[in-house]
Enzyme design. Structure first.
Site, PDB file in Angstrom:
ATOM      1  N   ASP A  42     -89.319  -2.653  11.696  1.00  0.00           N
ATOM      2  CA  ASP A  42     -88.965  -1.800  12.838  1.00  0.00           C
ATOM      3  C   ASP A  42     -90.153  -1.392  13.695  1.00  0.00           C
ATOM      4  O   ASP A  42     -90.062  -0.431  14.451  1.00  0.00           O
ATOM      5  CB  ASP A  42     -88.211  -0.549  12.347  1.00  0.00           C
ATOM      6  CG  ASP A  42     -89.137   0.528  11.832  1.00  0.00           C
ATOM      7  OD1 ASP A  42     -90.199   0.178  11.273  1.00  0.00           O
ATOM      8  OD2 ASP A  42     -88.805   1.717  12.001  1.00  0.00           O
ATOM      9  N   GLU A  43     -91.262  -2.091  13.587  1.00  0.00           N
ATOM     10  CA  GLU A  43     -92.414  -1.692  14.412  1.00  0.00           C
ATOM     11  C   GLU A  43     -93.206  -2.910  14.881  1.00  0.00           C
ATOM     12  O   GLU A  43     -93.208  -3.954  14.221  1.00  0.00           O
ATOM     13  CB  GLU A  43     -93.331  -0.723  13.654  1.00  0.00           C
ATOM     14  CG  GLU A  43     -93.876  -1.306  12.385  1.00  0.00           C
ATOM     15  CD  GLU A  43     -94.777  -0.357  11.606  1.00  0.00           C
ATOM     16  OE1 GLU A  43     -95.614   0.334  12.206  1.00  0.00           O
ATOM     17  OE2 GLU A  43     -94.651  -0.353  10.378  1.00  0.00           O
TER      18      GLU A  43
HETATM   19  P1  TTP Z   1     -90.303   3.491   8.713  1.00  0.00           P
HETATM   20  O1  TTP Z   1     -90.570   3.126  10.142  1.00  0.00           O
HETATM   21  O2  TTP Z   1     -91.451   3.878   7.867  1.00  0.00           O
HETATM   22  O3  TTP Z   1     -89.284   4.698   8.641  1.00  0.00           O
HETATM   23  P2  TTP Z   1     -88.033   5.016   9.552  1.00  0.00           P
HETATM   24  O4  TTP Z   1     -87.921   4.097  10.713  1.00  0.00           O
HETATM   25  O5  TTP Z   1     -86.815   5.075   8.686  1.00  0.00           O
HETATM   26  O6  TTP Z   1     -88.329   6.495  10.033  1.00  0.00           O
HETATM   27  P3  TTP Z   1     -89.423   6.961  11.090  1.00  0.00           P
HETATM   28  O7  TTP Z   1     -88.631   7.601  12.194  1.00  0.00           O
HETATM   29  O8  TTP Z   1     -90.266   7.949  10.351  1.00  0.00           O
HETATM   30  O9  TTP Z   1     -90.177   5.744  11.542  1.00  0.00           O
HETATM   31  O10 TTP Z   1     -89.574   2.299   7.996  1.00  0.00           O
HETATM   32  C1  TTP Z   1     -88.635   1.465   8.653  1.00  0.00           C
HETATM   33  C2  TTP Z   1     -87.511   1.095   7.708  1.00  0.00           C
HETATM   34  O11 TTP Z   1     -88.057   0.432   6.570  1.00  0.00           O
HETATM   35  C3  TTP Z   1     -86.745   2.275   7.197  1.00  0.00           C
HETATM   36  O12 TTP Z   1     -85.695   2.662   8.081  1.00  0.00           O
HETATM   37  C4  TTP Z   1     -86.249   1.769   5.874  1.00  0.00           C
HETATM   38  C5  TTP Z   1     -87.298   0.800   5.410  1.00  0.00           C
HETATM   39  N1  TTP Z   1     -88.158   1.472   4.402  1.00  0.00           N
HETATM   40  C6  TTP Z   1     -87.811   1.346   3.063  1.00  0.00           C
HETATM   41  O13 TTP Z   1     -86.862   0.638   2.722  1.00  0.00           O
HETATM   42  N2  TTP Z   1     -88.588   2.018   2.135  1.00  0.00           N
HETATM   43  C7  TTP Z   1     -89.648   2.811   2.473  1.00  0.00           C
HETATM   44  O14 TTP Z   1     -90.313   3.420   1.591  1.00  0.00           O
HETATM   45  C8  TTP Z   1     -89.989   2.922   3.861  1.00  0.00           C
HETATM   46  C9  TTP Z   1     -91.146   3.785   4.291  1.00  0.00           C
HETATM   47  C10 TTP Z   1     -89.221   2.240   4.775  1.00  0.00           C
HETATM   48 MG    MG Z   2     -89.580   3.656  11.872  1.00  0.00          MG
END
Ligand code: TTP
Ligand code: MG
Length: 393
Positions: free
Chosen positions: A107-108
């Site tokens: 997601d980034e």
């Molecule tokens: P992140 O971008 O770290 O988290 P997020 O998008 O859910 O929340 P934020 O708004 O803080 O960015 O991670 C992206 C996806 O990756 C997240 O939705 C689910 C997955 N993920 C896991 O499965 N386990 C984990 O420990 C993390 C950090 C993420």
């Molecule tokens: Mg995220």
């Protein structure tokens, strides 16, 4: 000329996709992960909606703890397939803004918009347009950081989540970094953080003012790298993963791995494979890259450029091990690792060939091994350090 680097990260990604696709979940605490089994379940939280975060629920927390903090939440098991599809849709939108696009995890992504942002009215307008298109076309929100270097863009995108947009002006880079907690610095894991705190350092500014020599004594090369980052020095470019011809190999562990000696063995095995294929194709590359994916699917790539092009197994292996160093204290199990050699340069190869006694010997050794492999098969000869052939199909 300053660069305009963007880091975009989706908000509560898996949970946001679930809330989008099921309107009943909107505005409610939603937790993605293992089944909590009324608080007795094992496993961890993948992520949760911002509504659940208000109760103190976080990624990687045991699901039983999350249940205690927020029993009224809606718990959903994560089903990776749809999230990957949405991820592709997001990345397709982002690629419309620049060819310099580097996905970092599901997601980034980083983007260098320096040469294209004028087409969209400027750097700020480009970022706002990315956010708007993701909202309009996919009904999801993203947080964006815009800065002159990668590390600051990544920190910035996380500062005003959700639906955030943080801009770091080039002449305010160190001013922006200095007050931030050291844990925000990209590449500082739990162990490094503890060590830096022991040295009395709290903020990125404290680290910037510390002696780089002393940091090297404690942390080796990584210490100097962190000191540079703390001072706003980050020369890493946004690397489009498919823009150059390359030879690569990856391995997914059957069971997520934390064992350094096993990781090194697999790197030796992969380096050997890449070296073999490069030699078959009569190629030498100047860039060695590694890829590492953790059990939470976060994925990183790192590259370094050599002084001269190579296809020698030891050079590939040693540089891969250097690149992996910064990830070793991340306290997460590793799911996949990979090695890549790219930036093929025939001219350099000609100039460099036999330019030293050492290279000459190494070339003869590799040629002899190539000959044996050609005659008796690829597996007839391998390094003592190499991963057991049988363990990897
Ligand atoms: P992140 O971008 O770290 O988290 P997020 O998008 O859910 O929340 P934020 O708004 O803080 O960015 O991670 C992206 C996806 O990756 C997240 O939705 C689910 C997955 N993920 C896991 O499965 N386990 C984990 O420990 C993390 C950090 C993420
Ligand atoms: Mg995220």
């Amino acid at each position: 000329m300053h660069k305009y680097i963007v880091h975009l990260d989706m908000d509560a990604f898996f949970a946001a996709v679930e809330q989008r696709d099921n309107p009943e979940l909107r505005g409610k605490p939603v937790i993605i992960g293992a089944d909590p089994k009324d608080g007795t379940g094992r496993g961890v939280v993948s992520t949760c909606s911002y509504e659940a975060r208000e109760f103190g629920v976080r990624s990687a927390m045991p699901i039983s703890t999350a249940y205690k903090k927020c029993p009224q939440a809606i718990f959903i098991s994560s089903g990776m397939s749809n999230y990957s599809e949405v991820s592709q849709q997001i990345f397709d939108i982002l690629r419309d803004f620049t060819p310099h696009f580097e996905p970092l995890s599901i997601d980034e992504a980083f983007m260098d918009i320096s040469s294209t942002c004028h087409l969209f009215g400027g750097p700020l307008e480009t970022c706002l347009m990315m956010k708007r298109r993701i909202k309009d076309e996919l009904d999801l929100t993203a947080s964006v950081g815009l800065a002159p270097v990668k590390m600051a863009a990544k920190i910035a995108s996380d500062l005003n989540k959700p639906d955030g947009f943080t801009v770091v002006e080039p002449d305010k880079l160190t001013e922006f970094l200095r007050p931030l907690d050291l844990s925000r610095l990209w590449g500082v894991g739990k162990k490094t953080l503890a060590l830096l705190k022991n040295l009395g350092l709290r903020t990125i500014g404290d680290l910037a003012d510390y002696s780089p020599e002393l940091l090297c004594d404690h942390l080796g090369k990584h210490g100097y790298h962190l000191w540079q980052l703390a001072n706003g020095i980050d020369e890493r470019i946004v690397e489009a993963s498919d823009s150059v011809a390359s030879v690569s190999n990856e391995h997914t562990f059957e069971k997520d791995c934390r064992d350094l000696s096993e990781i090194k063995s697999v790197y030796m095995y992969l380096s050997q494979k890449v070296s073999d294929r490069l030699r078959k194709k009569e190629l030498k590359g100047r860039t060695v890259s590694i890829k590492i994916r953790f059990n939470d699917f976060t994925t990183y790539t790192r590259s370094l450029t050599l002084e001269s092009a190579t296809n020698f197994v030891d050079v590939i292996y040693q540089n891969a091990i250097l690149l992996i160093e910064e990830f070793l204290d991340m306290d997460k199990a590793i799911r996949l690792i990979g090695v890549k050699v790219s930036k093929f340069d025939e001219r350099l190869e000609q100039l460099d060939f036999f330019n030293s006694e050492n290279n000459k010997k190494n070339e003869c050794l590799h040629s002899a091994v190539d000959n044996i492999k050609d005659r008796y098969g690829r597996n007839i000869i391998s390094r003592a350090r190499e991963y057991k052939q049988k363990a990897i199909p």
